[in-house]
Write a protein that holds these residues in place. Structure first.
Motif, PDB file in Angstrom:
ATOM      1  N   VAL A 143       0.842  -1.204   0.000  1.00  0.00           N
ATOM      2  CA  VAL A 143       0.000   0.000   0.000  1.00  0.00           C
ATOM      3  C   VAL A 143       0.876   1.253   0.000  1.00  0.00           C
ATOM      4  O   VAL A 143       1.698   1.433   0.899  1.00  0.00           O
ATOM      5  N   PRO A 144       0.724   2.144  -0.993  1.00  0.00           N
ATOM      6  CA  PRO A 144       1.505   3.380  -1.015  1.00  0.00           C
ATOM      7  C   PRO A 144       1.317   4.195   0.267  1.00  0.00           C
ATOM      8  O   PRO A 144       0.241   4.166   0.883  1.00  0.00           O
ATOM      9  N   ALA A 145       2.339   4.918   0.657  1.00  0.00           N
ATOM     10  CA  ALA A 145       2.346   5.628   1.935  1.00  0.00           C
ATOM     11  C   ALA A 145       1.200   6.614   2.079  1.00  0.00           C
ATOM     12  O   ALA A 145       0.681   6.817   3.184  1.00  0.00           O
ATOM     13  N   GLU A 146       0.759   7.235   0.969  1.00  0.00           N
ATOM     14  CA  GLU A 146      -0.309   8.236   1.070  1.00  0.00           C
ATOM     15  C   GLU A 146      -1.673   7.626   1.381  1.00  0.00           C
ATOM     16  O   GLU A 146      -2.624   8.349   1.687  1.00  0.00           O
ATOM     17  N   LEU A 209     -10.376  19.976   9.400  1.00  0.00           N
ATOM     18  CA  LEU A 209      -9.795  20.309  10.702  1.00  0.00           C
ATOM     19  C   LEU A 209      -8.288  20.104  10.692  1.00  0.00           C
ATOM     20  O   LEU A 209      -7.531  20.945  11.191  1.00  0.00           O
ATOM     21  N   GLU A 210      -7.838  19.015  10.102  1.00  0.00           N
ATOM     22  CA  GLU A 210      -6.409  18.722  10.051  1.00  0.00           C
ATOM     23  C   GLU A 210      -5.669  19.693   9.131  1.00  0.00           C
ATOM     24  O   GLU A 210      -4.548  20.118   9.422  1.00  0.00           O
ATOM     25  N   LEU A 211      -6.308  20.074   8.025  1.00  0.00           N
ATOM     26  CA  LEU A 211      -5.656  20.938   7.036  1.00  0.00           C
ATOM     27  C   LEU A 211      -5.671  22.417   7.405  1.00  0.00           C
ATOM     28  O   LEU A 211      -4.689  23.131   7.179  1.00  0.00           O
ATOM     29  N   LYS A 212      -6.782  22.881   7.985  1.00  0.00           N
ATOM     30  CA  LYS A 212      -6.964  24.322   8.191  1.00  0.00           C
ATOM     31  C   LYS A 212      -7.032  24.743   9.651  1.00  0.00           C
ATOM     32  O   LYS A 212      -6.997  25.936   9.955  1.00  0.00           O
ATOM     33  N   VAL A 347      -2.605  16.331   1.071  1.00  0.00           N
ATOM     34  CA  VAL A 347      -1.928  15.280   1.828  1.00  0.00           C
ATOM     35  C   VAL A 347      -2.423  15.314   3.268  1.00  0.00           C
ATOM     36  O   VAL A 347      -2.285  16.324   3.965  1.00  0.00           O
ATOM     37  N   VAL A 348      -3.026  14.214   3.700  1.00  0.00           N
ATOM     38  CA  VAL A 348      -3.556  14.102   5.061  1.00  0.00           C
ATOM     39  C   VAL A 348      -3.145  12.752   5.631  1.00  0.00           C
ATOM     40  O   VAL A 348      -3.373  11.722   5.000  1.00  0.00           O
ATOM     41  N   ASP A 349      -2.520  12.764   6.817  1.00  0.00           N
ATOM     42  CA  ASP A 349      -2.181  11.511   7.487  1.00  0.00           C
ATOM     43  C   ASP A 349      -3.456  10.947   8.102  1.00  0.00           C
ATOM     44  O   ASP A 349      -4.031  11.548   9.019  1.00  0.00           O
ATOM     45  N   PRO A 350      -3.949   9.794   7.617  1.00  0.00           N
ATOM     46  CA  PRO A 350      -5.208   9.254   8.141  1.00  0.00           C
ATOM     47  C   PRO A 350      -5.204   9.015   9.646  1.00  0.00           C
ATOM     48  O   PRO A 350      -6.264   9.049  10.271  1.00  0.00           O
ATOM     49  N   ALA A 351      -4.041   8.806  10.227  1.00  0.00           N
ATOM     50  CA  ALA A 351      -3.966   8.553  11.664  1.00  0.00           C
ATOM     51  C   ALA A 351      -4.318   9.790  12.483  1.00  0.00           C
ATOM     52  O   ALA A 351      -4.615   9.688  13.680  1.00  0.00           O
TER      53      ALA A 351
END
Length: 368
Positions: A143-146, A209-212, A347-351
């Motif tokens: 699975v690619p990292a993204e 929320l994670e991005l902004k 780009v968002v880290d799902p964790a």
């Protein structure tokens, strides 16, 4: 009738035992003998049960999957996996938050071996409760990292893109918002729809929320409350656009493609619009899969996760009817979809997607 067997002799029935007792024995002695015989019968019965009962490790055949993914897709995965490996799979179906909350409540006693979701915030919720085992490296490498969390505690298994479906008979593409954030502006009051109570939409807000950050998310949710119309379910929101009730709806892409592959009756007046440009509205939500730390059949559970992220599992995703994106083992997505590389997703880290904080913010804004 149960038999008695004393000191290795031939087994006799309780009636035979009673008839063999001399009549001259006092009644009280007979009562004691009967009590002993009854106890012997009970012990014999327990012994029989113990010898035939399965050992705890043998009580469950195969693995159990708590599934919040499309049931039809997961059943296809299960059938192919069982055919290839001989490992049986029991499926328990529910929603993202229903399943994640159940796993957390069950804790180390959970009968689940594998958890699959449609959206990643539920995976992060279980991860934050420290209930996942590490995913085998061979699976991670597929699975690619993204499309997986940086922690390695679970992995992506599929993906879906955020889109704005709009009524092509009422509005032209050049009149559409350049960013998802523009939907909070006054000119969009009463013109767009969403399903805020669903895990799909809450995942989109989690990405925002994670991005902004929190302040920008609070402001957007306030504008959303003033502008949008609420519907129960993404499919229902798209139908509202198709029927001319609203101009547009913020949903995931596969509702449109799934309807088009059937009769198209709920999407004939609709077309999807992709925000792109790393906009929050271009967020690609990762569907997750993980193995529970409490699993008694961890090797089989890991094998299942490896299978669905492997070439055969991803080919099932590509050719099936869910129209989600294949993301692993270099399998291209369904040819009817916009190539995932062209989505220009942020780009968002799902964790890091925080479902509990999002529901708090949405509740404060009056959306839940």
């Amino acid at each position: 009738m149960a038999n008695l067997n004393f000191l290795g002799g031939s087994p006799i029935s309780l009636r035979q035992f009673a008839e063999s007792i001399p009549m001259k024995i006092p009644n009280i002695a007979l009562a004691k003998i009967a009590l002993v015989a009854t106890a012997a019968l009970a012990l014999a019965a327990c012994g029989a049960d113990a010898s035939t009962a399965p050992a705890p490790s043998e009580a469950v055949d195969g693995i159990t999957v708590y599934n919040a993914q499309h049931e039809s897709l997961t059943k296809e995965w299960i059938d192919a996996f069982t055919k290839e490996t001989g490992i049986k799979v029991t499926l328990r179906q529910g929603s993202d938050t229903e399943m994640s909350n159940q796993i957390i409540q069950e804790g180390a006693a959970s009968p689940a071996d594998v958890f699959l979701t449609e959206n990643s915030p539920a995976m992060a919720q279980v991860e934050n409760a420290a209930l996942f085992a590490d995913v085998d490296q061979a699976t991670i490498d597929q699975v690619p990292a993204e499309f997986r969390p940086s922690t390695g505690k679970w992995t992506g298994i599929a993906a879906r893109s955020t889109v704005l479906v709009y009524d092509k008979n009422k509005i032209s593409e050049d009149k559409l918002p350049k960013s998802m954030l523009d939907l909070a502006n006054p000119e969009w009051k009463g013109k767009w729809a969403a399903s805020p109570t669903g895990a799909d939409f809450q995942a989109i807000v989690s990405a925002l929320l994670e991005l902004k950050g929190e302040a920008a998310t609070e402001a957007w949710l306030k504008g959303m409350k003033d502008n949008f119309k609420a519907y129960k379910g993404n499919g229902t929101a798209m139908k509202a656009v198709n029927a001319g009730e609203v101009d547009a709806a913020l949903i995931y892409h596969y509702y449109y493609y799934g309807d088009q592959a059937k009769t198209g009756e709920n999407s004939k007046n609709v077309t999807p619009y992709y925000f792109k440009n790393q906009d929050p509205g271009a967020f690609v939500s990762v569907s997750g899969g993980g193995v529970l730390k409490s699993s008694k059949k961890a090797a089989d559970a890991q094998a299942f996760l490896k299978f669905i992220t492997g070439k055969k599992g991803q080919e099932i995703l590509k050719t099936g009817t869910s129209f989600e994106y294949a993301i692993a083992s270099q399998v291209e997505a369904n040819e009817k979809l916009v190539p995932i590389k062209e989505l220009q997703a942020p780009v968002v880290d799902p964790a890091k997607l925080n479902s509990s904080k999002v529901t708090d913010l949405m509740t404060q804004a009056g959306l839940l």
